[in-house]
Design a protein around this motif. Structure first.
Motif, PDB file in Angstrom:
ATOM      1  N   SER A 204       0.731  -1.195   0.144  1.00 47.94           N
ATOM      2  CA  SER A 204      -0.073   0.125   0.064  1.00 47.94           C
ATOM      3  C   SER A 204       1.053   1.388   0.031  1.00 47.94           C
ATOM      4  O   SER A 204       0.517   2.216  -0.685  1.00 47.94           O
ATOM      5  N   LEU A 208       1.215   4.427  -2.957  1.00 47.12           N
ATOM      6  CA  LEU A 208       1.113   5.793  -2.943  1.00 47.12           C
ATOM      7  C   LEU A 208       1.779   6.785  -3.526  1.00 47.12           C
ATOM      8  O   LEU A 208       3.155   6.409  -3.661  1.00 47.12           O
ATOM      9  N   ASP A 212       0.474  12.396  -2.195  1.00 44.34           N
ATOM     10  CA  ASP A 212      -0.590  11.464  -1.471  1.00 44.34           C
ATOM     11  C   ASP A 212       0.193  11.214   0.043  1.00 44.34           C
ATOM     12  O   ASP A 212      -0.600  11.505   1.104  1.00 44.34           O
ATOM     13  N   ILE A 213       1.375  10.963   0.024  1.00 40.52           N
ATOM     14  CA  ILE A 213       1.886  10.628   1.239  1.00 40.52           C
ATOM     15  C   ILE A 213       1.912  11.912   2.322  1.00 40.52           C
ATOM     16  O   ILE A 213       1.792  12.037   3.367  1.00 40.52           O
ATOM     17  N   GLU A 215       0.184  14.371   1.947  1.00 38.52           N
ATOM     18  CA  GLU A 215      -1.301  14.769   2.130  1.00 38.52           C
ATOM     19  C   GLU A 215      -1.688  14.125   3.476  1.00 38.52           C
ATOM     20  O   GLU A 215      -2.100  14.690   4.367  1.00 38.52           O
ATOM     21  N   LEU A 216      -1.374  12.834   3.499  1.00 39.06           N
ATOM     22  CA  LEU A 216      -1.556  11.928   4.631  1.00 39.06           C
ATOM     23  C   LEU A 216      -1.014  12.475   5.959  1.00 39.06           C
ATOM     24  O   LEU A 216      -1.414  12.337   6.819  1.00 39.06           O
ATOM     25  N   GLU A 219      -2.518  15.708   7.334  1.00 42.50           N
ATOM     26  CA  GLU A 219      -3.937  15.331   7.889  1.00 42.50           C
ATOM     27  C   GLU A 219      -3.565  14.514   9.257  1.00 42.50           C
ATOM     28  O   GLU A 219      -4.237  15.070  10.238  1.00 42.50           O
ATOM     29  N   ALA A 220      -2.643  13.939   9.253  1.00 44.76           N
ATOM     30  CA  ALA A 220      -2.219  13.351  10.712  1.00 44.76           C
ATOM     31  C   ALA A 220      -1.851  14.304  11.514  1.00 44.76           C
ATOM     32  O   ALA A 220      -2.202  14.434  12.824  1.00 44.76           O
TER      33      ALA A 220
END
Length: 231
Positions: A204, A208, A212-213, A215-216, A219-220
């Motif tokens: 997974s 990515l 995207d990483i 962005e994650l 968000e975290a």
């Protein structure tokens, strides 16, 4: 003598005259064998003979005056005397049998003799008509063979006990081994499942894109800051 005559005159006279009955052999607690039975019969016959010897005529000859004046009372006294004498001899004999352990000893002797007869018959049968070889006398055997023969039953019992214990331990160890193998299999299945999860996570992460990483990650961070602010 007058006093004796008066006491015999006062004693109740029996209705029927009877002679001393034969004394049966004394009973014993253990079941008697042939020799114990023969001994009891011999003693019973001896008591009967003694009591017959002490007949009323012989007894009355010792007391001529009471025999003439009060024969019924004297006869009753003779019966009581012989009964008590026989009972006393029987009781003493029973005590001797019990104290000396006579009946079990004679029964053991009967068993030894019977066993010897069986051994002799078996030896003659196995000889097939040839002369039977006499067994070696125990006193001529060497000391080592004698004490080993005495220890053999005890050692055999101990060996059987140890063998049973060993079999129980082997069965217990086999059961423990099965449980260990089962637990090992469960651990291997669990590790394999975790490895599959790690592989899925790696795949997974590799799928990515960098944005995207990023962005994650952002968000975290935002979630973490919100949680800190609320706390």
């Amino acid at each position: 003598m007058a006093t004796d005559e008066q006491s015999m005159q006062d004693a109740p006279a029996p209705e029927n005259e009877r002679s001393p009955s034969p004394v049966p052999p004394p009973p014993v607690a253990a079941a008697p064998g042939p020799r114990a039975t023969a001994l009891q019969k011999l003693y019973g016959d001896a008591i009967t003979h003694v009591l017959k010897t002490c007949s009323y005529n012989n007894f009355a000859s010792c007391f001529p005056t009471p025999a003439k004046e009060v024969p019924d009372s004297l006869r009753h006294l003779h019966e009581q005397f012989t009964d008590r004498l026989g009972a006393s001899m029987r009781i003493n004999f029973e005590q001797i049998l019990a104290e000396r352990n006579v009946v079990p000893s004679l029964n053991e002797l009967d068993g030894l003799i019977e066993d010897a007869k069986k051994r002799k018959a078996k030896a003659e049968e196995e000889a097939n008509g040839e002369p039977v070889q006499a067994p070696v006398p125990p006193h001529s055997l060497p000391a080592q063979q004698l004490y080993l023969s005495h220890l053999a039953p005890s050692l055999s019992q101990q060996s059987l006990s140890l063998q049973t214990r060993q079999e129980d331990l082997q069965a217990e160890n086999a059961e423990i081994l099965q449980r260990v193998l089962q637990q090992r299999k469960e651990i291997e299945d669990l590790v394999k499942g975790l490895e599959n999860v790690v592989v899925d996570l790696d795949q997974s992460a590799a799928a990515l894109k960098p944005e995207d990483i990023e962005e994650l990650v952002n968000e975290a961070r935002e979630v973490d800051e919100d949680m800190r602010t609320k706390s």
